[in-house]
Design a protein around this motif. Sequence first.
Motif, mmCIF file in Angstrom:
data_model
loop_
_atom_site.group_PDB
_atom_site.id
_atom_site.type_symbol
_atom_site.label_atom_id
_atom_site.label_comp_id
_atom_site.label_asym_id
_atom_site.label_seq_id
_atom_site.Cartn_x
_atom_site.Cartn_y
_atom_site.Cartn_z
ATOM 1 N N LEU A 1 0.830 -1.264 0.038
ATOM 2 C CA LEU A 1 -0.153 -0.023 -0.064
ATOM 3 C C LEU A 1 0.973 1.198 0.040
ATOM 4 N N LEU A 2 0.344 2.053 -0.847
ATOM 5 C CA LEU A 2 1.179 3.446 -0.916
ATOM 6 C C LEU A 2 0.487 4.422 -0.462
ATOM 7 N N ILE A 3 0.991 5.426 0.652
ATOM 8 C CA ILE A 3 -0.020 6.483 1.059
ATOM 9 C C ILE A 3 0.607 7.655 0.752
ATOM 10 N N THR A 4 -0.304 8.427 -0.614
ATOM 11 C CA THR A 4 0.395 9.595 -0.946
ATOM 12 C C THR A 4 -0.687 10.606 -1.267
ATOM 13 N N ARG A 5 0.007 11.690 -1.796
ATOM 14 C CA ARG A 5 -1.128 12.877 -1.973
ATOM 15 C C ARG A 5 -2.212 12.624 -2.781
ATOM 16 N N SER A 6 -1.779 12.064 -3.986
ATOM 17 C CA SER A 6 -2.759 11.783 -5.070
ATOM 18 C C SER A 6 -2.377 10.589 -5.996
ATOM 19 N N GLU A 7 -3.380 10.037 -6.657
ATOM 20 C CA GLU A 7 -3.217 8.910 -7.432
ATOM 21 C C GLU A 7 -2.399 9.336 -8.684
ATOM 22 N N ASP A 8 -2.386 10.632 -9.095
ATOM 23 C CA ASP A 8 -1.657 11.030 -10.187
ATOM 24 C C ASP A 8 -0.032 11.102 -9.783
ATOM 25 N N ASP A 9 0.501 11.095 -8.638
ATOM 26 C CA ASP A 9 1.760 11.193 -8.157
ATOM 27 C C ASP A 9 2.739 10.332 -9.209
ATOM 28 N N PRO A 10 3.911 11.261 -9.712
ATOM 29 C CA PRO A 10 4.679 10.299 -11.027
ATOM 30 C C PRO A 10 5.399 9.286 -10.431
ATOM 31 N N TRP A 11 5.663 9.528 -9.075
ATOM 32 C CA TRP A 11 6.437 8.395 -8.253
ATOM 33 C C TRP A 11 5.804 7.201 -8.365
ATOM 34 N N ARG A 12 4.500 7.429 -8.129
ATOM 35 C CA ARG A 12 3.848 6.143 -7.762
ATOM 36 C C ARG A 12 3.862 5.049 -8.929
ATOM 37 N N MET A 13 3.968 5.712 -10.311
ATOM 38 C CA MET A 13 4.166 4.733 -11.546
ATOM 39 C C MET A 13 5.720 4.191 -11.153
ATOM 40 N N HIS A 14 6.569 4.823 -10.860
ATOM 41 C CA HIS A 14 7.976 4.403 -10.750
ATOM 42 C C HIS A 14 8.047 3.324 -9.707
ATOM 43 N N LEU A 15 7.429 3.638 -8.654
ATOM 44 C CA LEU A 15 7.174 2.614 -7.460
ATOM 45 C C LEU A 15 6.564 1.246 -7.914
ATOM 46 N N GLU A 16 5.508 1.475 -8.606
ATOM 47 C CA GLU A 16 4.687 0.468 -9.125
ATOM 48 C C GLU A 16 5.364 -0.739 -10.300
ATOM 49 N N ALA B 1 6.677 -4.364 -9.178
ATOM 50 C CA ALA B 1 6.062 -5.382 -9.834
ATOM 51 C C ALA B 1 6.636 -6.881 -9.753
ATOM 52 N N PRO B 2 7.960 -6.960 -9.666
ATOM 53 C CA PRO B 2 8.331 -8.262 -9.535
ATOM 54 C C PRO B 2 7.935 -8.901 -8.104
ATOM 55 N N LEU B 3 7.713 -7.984 -7.207
ATOM 56 C CA LEU B 3 7.413 -8.610 -5.685
ATOM 57 C C LEU B 3 5.952 -8.834 -5.524
ATOM 58 N N GLY B 4 5.057 -7.823 -6.309
ATOM 59 C CA GLY B 4 3.516 -7.978 -6.038
ATOM 60 C C GLY B 4 2.889 -6.713 -6.556
ATOM 61 N N CYS B 5 1.506 -6.401 -6.150
ATOM 62 C CA CYS B 5 0.963 -5.254 -6.963
ATOM 63 C C CYS B 5 0.712 -3.987 -5.718
ATOM 64 N N LEU B 6 0.641 -2.933 -6.115
ATOM 65 C CA LEU B 6 0.441 -1.741 -5.308
ATOM 66 C C LEU B 6 -1.026 -1.153 -5.384
ATOM 67 N N ASP B 7 -1.416 -0.964 -4.071
ATOM 68 C CA ASP B 7 -2.681 -0.245 -4.046
ATOM 69 C C ASP B 7 -2.288 1.393 -3.472
ATOM 70 N N VAL B 8 -2.820 2.268 -3.962
ATOM 71 C CA VAL B 8 -2.475 3.607 -3.532
ATOM 72 C C VAL B 8 -3.716 4.266 -3.030
ATOM 73 N N SER C 1 14.635 7.112 -4.134
ATOM 74 C CA SER C 1 15.317 7.125 -5.333
ATOM 75 C C SER C 1 14.492 6.960 -6.457
ATOM 76 N N LEU C 2 15.233 7.570 -7.605
ATOM 77 C CA LEU C 2 14.364 7.503 -8.867
ATOM 78 C C LEU C 2 14.987 6.445 -9.776
ATOM 79 N N ASN C 3 16.293 5.767 -9.189
ATOM 80 C CA ASN C 3 16.948 4.786 -9.699
ATOM 81 C C ASN C 3 16.252 3.555 -9.375
ATOM 82 N N ALA C 4 15.665 2.695 -10.278
ATOM 83 C CA ALA C 4 14.880 1.408 -10.006
ATOM 84 C C ALA C 4 15.648 0.495 -9.044
#
Lengths: 123, 288
Positions: A4-19, A23-30, A101-104
């Motif tokens: 689960l990611l607790i963040t400001r909004s679902e449009d947060d660009p970092w969310r995509m990066h985190l997702e 991905a190899p570990l599991g899925c992300l709810d926001v 970090s922005l480095n995956a």
Amino acid sequence: MRFLLITRSEDDPWRMHLEETLAPLGCLDVVEKDLAIDQVLKRNYVAIVVDAAAVSEFSILVARIRAQIPQARVIVTTASPTWQRAREAFQAGATDYVERSLNASDLFASLEAALAKPVMPWP
Amino acid sequence: MPKRILFVENEERFLKERKDSLEQEGYEVIPAYNPTEARRAFDQYRVDLAIIDIRLIDDTDEKDISGLMLAKETASSIPKIILTRFPTYNAVREAYGPNLDELPAAVDFVDKTEGPDALLRAVRRAFRIGTRYFRASQDEIREQLNKDHQEAREEANTQYRWSLTISILCAVVIIGGIGLALFRDVTAGVVSSLAGLGGEFVTYLFFKQLEHAHRRVDRFNEELLQTKRVETLLAACDQLSSDETKELVIAQIINTAARNWLVSSTQRSQNAGPLRIRGASNGEEPSE
């Protein structure tokens, strides 16, 4: 595994990066801060990632999550880590405090290390 | 009786200043100037709290984390405050990181430049949450031990049932083989008996595996008993009327329990002697 990611909004660009990183570990709810506790109680999450930049007074939220679910693994992420905020996070009950970090591969490594840490008792 | 604080710091002047302010608040302070002195003090005194500087050997060496190592090595039943003049967020992560027993190495982290009041606040907080950490960790340990104990018993039971079934089948094959050899076909009877004996050998190997499972159950029984003893003693402490006596007795229980755990785990790792198999397969509790 579900995260689960607790963040400001679902449009947060970092969310995509985190997702993508998680991905190899599991899925992300926001979810936004106000709905976080309800969401945490609804599902059994492996880890709850709190975006410190998006959540003002993140330590209160971390403490509330741990008070509700003492065995929850809460990871606080931040773009600009400071020792004072790290202390605040741990005192509130966070399992780890990691740099956003922005480095995956760096992000994956730090999240994996945080997941390997035991959840400290919540006194 | 005043609470005793072990203050580990290589800057003499700083230590003296903070020691004075802590003593004014009614604490007893034992100074130690390096890790060796600190370890000696941990062994020699009943320590209620430790304040440890990160760089204990060389203040100019940013790789010197001797204080953190000291905090991680010593009993986590003693709450610790990490002190430094060079705070970093990674140092904080290390300080709050888990020990071998999965409890945090430190309960607080203070920058030396925050002043004596910040340290006093941290000391009060550490005394407030130190015992609660220990109790919370006791609950988690008990839960984990119960789970592991259950798994080990199930494993032992399954292996026991398999061993017994194979052994009975093999005995039937041997008896049948003897009957065959006596009354009908000697060759077929001998072959059948040999096959039965081979099966009994396999069963013997199963039993050897069973010994391993029993050893695990044995260990979990022992650890559960230790945990329950500490819980009973802590529960009994709640009946004490004076807060001061209560805290003193709790500290003694915690220190003794930590020492006992350390001694028994060391003995266990050194013990290569004969097995003591106790009622794992039939669910009996071990006798002391």
